[in-house]
Enzyme design. Structure first.
Site, PDB file in Angstrom:
ATOM      1  N   TYR A   1     -21.442  21.991  45.250  1.00 49.51           N
ATOM      2  CA  TYR A   1     -22.107  22.625  46.397  1.00 49.51           C
ATOM      3  C   TYR A   1     -22.233  24.142  46.209  1.00 49.51           C
ATOM      4  O   TYR A   1     -22.472  24.861  47.168  1.00 49.51           O
ATOM      5  CB  TYR A   1     -21.316  22.368  47.682  1.00 49.51           C
ATOM      6  CG  TYR A   1     -21.419  20.967  48.234  1.00 49.51           C
ATOM      7  CD1 TYR A   1     -21.016  19.863  47.496  1.00 49.51           C
ATOM      8  CD2 TYR A   1     -21.891  20.741  49.533  1.00 49.51           C
ATOM      9  CE1 TYR A   1     -21.085  18.578  48.010  1.00 49.51           C
ATOM     10  CE2 TYR A   1     -21.968  19.466  50.051  1.00 49.51           C
ATOM     11  CZ  TYR A   1     -21.554  18.391  49.285  1.00 49.51           C
ATOM     12  OH  TYR A   1     -21.617  17.121  49.808  1.00 49.51           O
TER      13      TYR A   1
ATOM     14  N   ASP B   1     -14.126   7.379  39.552  1.00 49.09           N
ATOM     15  CA  ASP B   1     -14.589   5.989  39.590  1.00 49.09           C
ATOM     16  C   ASP B   1     -13.418   5.036  39.837  1.00 49.09           C
ATOM     17  O   ASP B   1     -13.483   4.128  40.684  1.00 49.09           O
ATOM     18  CB  ASP B   1     -15.344   5.622  38.302  1.00 49.09           C
ATOM     19  CG  ASP B   1     -14.695   6.185  37.041  1.00 49.09           C
ATOM     20  OD1 ASP B   1     -13.817   7.069  37.154  1.00 49.09           O
ATOM     21  OD2 ASP B   1     -15.052   5.755  35.931  1.00 49.09           O
TER      22      ASP B   1
ATOM     23  N   LYS C   1     -12.792  14.052  36.774  1.00 47.87           N
ATOM     24  CA  LYS C   1     -13.697  13.312  35.878  1.00 47.87           C
ATOM     25  C   LYS C   1     -13.720  14.067  34.556  1.00 47.87           C
ATOM     26  O   LYS C   1     -14.780  14.352  33.986  1.00 47.87           O
ATOM     27  CB  LYS C   1     -15.095  13.212  36.510  1.00 47.87           C
ATOM     28  CG  LYS C   1     -16.030  12.224  35.809  1.00 47.87           C
ATOM     29  CD  LYS C   1     -15.556  10.769  35.867  1.00 47.87           C
ATOM     30  CE  LYS C   1     -16.408   9.897  34.960  1.00 47.87           C
ATOM     31  NZ  LYS C   1     -15.867   8.531  34.833  1.00 47.87           N
TER      32      LYS C   1
ATOM     33  N   ASP D   1     -16.550  14.283  49.303  1.00 47.15           N
ATOM     34  CA  ASP D   1     -17.606  13.927  50.267  1.00 47.15           C
ATOM     35  C   ASP D   1     -17.900  12.430  50.158  1.00 47.15           C
ATOM     36  O   ASP D   1     -17.961  11.705  51.161  1.00 47.15           O
ATOM     37  CB  ASP D   1     -18.855  14.757  49.985  1.00 47.15           C
ATOM     38  CG  ASP D   1     -19.962  14.490  50.994  1.00 47.15           C
ATOM     39  OD1 ASP D   1     -19.641  14.225  52.168  1.00 47.15           O
ATOM     40  OD2 ASP D   1     -21.142  14.538  50.620  1.00 47.15           O
TER      41      ASP D   1
ATOM     42  N   ASP E   1     -16.562   9.074  52.749  1.00 48.27           N
ATOM     43  CA  ASP E   1     -17.453   8.117  53.420  1.00 48.27           C
ATOM     44  C   ASP E   1     -16.948   6.697  53.167  1.00 48.27           C
ATOM     45  O   ASP E   1     -16.978   5.852  54.057  1.00 48.27           O
ATOM     46  CB  ASP E   1     -18.904   8.261  52.940  1.00 48.27           C
ATOM     47  CG  ASP E   1     -19.749   9.043  53.943  1.00 48.27           C
ATOM     48  OD1 ASP E   1     -19.213  10.021  54.519  1.00 48.27           O
ATOM     49  OD2 ASP E   1     -20.930   8.688  54.163  1.00 48.27           O
TER      50      ASP E   1
HETATM   51  N1  GGG Z   1     -20.960  16.377  61.111  1.00 49.54           N
HETATM   52  C1  GGG Z   1     -21.584  17.318  60.331  1.00 49.54           C
HETATM   53  C2  GGG Z   1     -22.773  16.774  59.600  1.00 49.54           C
HETATM   54  O1  GGG Z   1     -23.834  16.711  60.129  1.00 49.54           O
HETATM   55  N2  GGG Z   1     -22.565  16.336  58.378  1.00 49.54           N
HETATM   56  C3  GGG Z   1     -23.611  15.784  57.612  1.00 49.54           C
HETATM   57  C4  GGG Z   1     -23.699  16.348  56.237  1.00 49.54           C
HETATM   58  O2  GGG Z   1     -24.677  16.124  55.570  1.00 49.54           O
HETATM   59  N3  GGG Z   1     -22.692  17.066  55.796  1.00 49.54           N
HETATM   60  C5  GGG Z   1     -22.667  17.562  54.497  1.00 49.54           C
HETATM   61  C6  GGG Z   1     -21.339  17.620  53.919  1.00 49.54           C
HETATM   62  O3  GGG Z   1     -20.311  17.597  54.612  1.00 49.54           O
HETATM   63  O4  GGG Z   1     -21.256  17.701  52.696  1.00 49.54           O
END
Ligand code: GGG
Length: 359
Positions: free
Chosen positions: A130, A213, A180, A237, A241
């Site tokens: 990022y 992985d 990695k 990130d 999820d």
């Molecule tokens: N809740 C914050 C939000 O909208 N996150 C969505 C998003 O794309 N976040 C990017 C990230 O955390 O890398």
């Protein structure tokens, strides 16, 4: 009274954040400034937030954010126009993401209960994939080139590793560092080296190195062996999820973007995005936002209040009566917020009557 900048943002952010504020207002007095920034602001001005936004945010004790992104704005414009500049400018370098299956929620893993899914991810939040280093040349031609260069610095890896090791000492004393460094010869080799160096100062903490992985597979197959995890911006990130799915819904996942030095306002948000598919219908799950609010209260020194909010969330989920669609129910965002508030009030009455603290 703590002063909170509130950016509800886009889509369901505008629904879950008011719900979260109502819950937080039940346990704490907060001085709230609502900042109408996001895709609507972009449509009016061409920017996701005003030029003095960081200056204005800097005057608050914390930031409470909903969601960023809307189909009318390219995703990289919305993210780079609001959330990422805040994380970077305020050096919110530790992004704390609890992955916890709460009692009463059916996670997707067969025979895995709340005792076996309780992890704490620490996401490096300022650089890595990022970092924003790169560019495009020869745009629109057949020989077009795009370069996105991950940036890893010793300083950033070291500080997030230290934060993680300190956190591990308050939990099980074990850390998994996600890497990695087999395929990535430079960035993740530096990551591994710096994590190992920091580990030298924490001989009481057990450190394991895992490739990303293999880590993804382990989260599904052996989640009970995972406690504290530190990972780069992109890896964490993605893995969180997956973690949110293990918790039973992305709508339950909360996150704290922390400046552990305390010199700048930290930012608290649900992990989910703006969810355009259900936005405007009042059926988004507000629990991720409410939980993020609890993390904010704890950061502000209101630990007892944060504990109460978390206990009320657990109570509502354990009761299993008031649930949004993502959890198989039909309740609205407001129904869930009201159920959490009722649970808070019931528990407060129980305490006041001296019939025992149910927390
Ligand atoms: N809740 C914050 C939000 O909208 N996150 C969505 C998003 O794309 N976040 C990017 C990230 O955390 O890398």
């Amino acid at each position: 009274m703590p002063s909170i900048a509130v950016i509800a943002g886009d889509g369901v952010g505008k629904e879950v954040i008011p719900a979260g504020l109502r819950v937080l207002g039940t346990v704490a007095s907060l001085d709230v400034e609502m900042l109408p920034w996001g895709a609507d602001h972009y449509a009016e001005t061409g920017a996701m937030m005003p030029g003095d936004a960081l200056h204005r945010l800097g005057g608050h004790d914390a930031i409470y954010l909903g969601a960023v992104g809307w189909p009318t704005v390219p995703d990289h414009i919305s993210l780079w126009g609001l959330l990422l500049p805040i994380r970077k400018a305020f050096q919110l370098y530790a992004n704390l993401r609890p992955v916890k299956l709460l009692p009463g929620v059916a996670g997707p893993l067969a025979n895995r209960g709340p005792d076996e899914i309780d992890m704490m991810f620490v996401r490096e939040n300022t650089e890595g994939e990022y970092a924003g280093a790169g560019g495009r040349v020869h745009e629109g031609t057949p020989y077009e080139v795009a370069v996105e260069a991950p940036v890893f610095t010793r300083l950033a890896v070291e500080r997030v590793a230290r934060y993680t090791f300190d956190l591990a000492r308050q939990r099980s004393g074990s850390v998994i560092s996600v890497t990695k460094s087999n395929a990535s010869r430079y960035a993740y080799v530096l990551w591994d080296e710096v994590v190992n160096e920091v580990a030298e100062g924490y001989r009481d903490v057990v450190v394991e190195r895992m490739h990303v992985d293999a880590m993804a597979a382990r989260m599904v197959l052996r989640p009970d062996t995972i406690d504290v995890v530190v990972a780069s911006n992109l890896f964490a990130d993605i893995l969180t999820d997956l973690g949110a799915a293990l918790q039973g819904s992305l709508g339950l996942a909360a996150s704290a973007n922390l400046d552990p030095t305390g010199s700048r306002p930290s930012l608290f948000e649900p992990v989910h995005g703006s969810a355009p598919d259900i936005a405007g219908q009042g059926r988004a799950n507000p629990i991720g936002a409410i939980w993020a609010g609890a993390l904010m209260l704890r950061h502000l020194g209101l630990a007892a209040e944060a504990d109460r909010v978390e206990a009320a969330i657990s109570q509502v989920l354990a009761d299993g009566v008031v649930r949004t669609g993502d959890l198989g129910g039909s309740a609205s965002t407001d129904d869930v917020a009201e159920a959490v508030i009722s649970a808070l009030r019931r528990r407060a009455r129980t305490r006041a009557n001296g019939t025992g603290d149910t927390e």
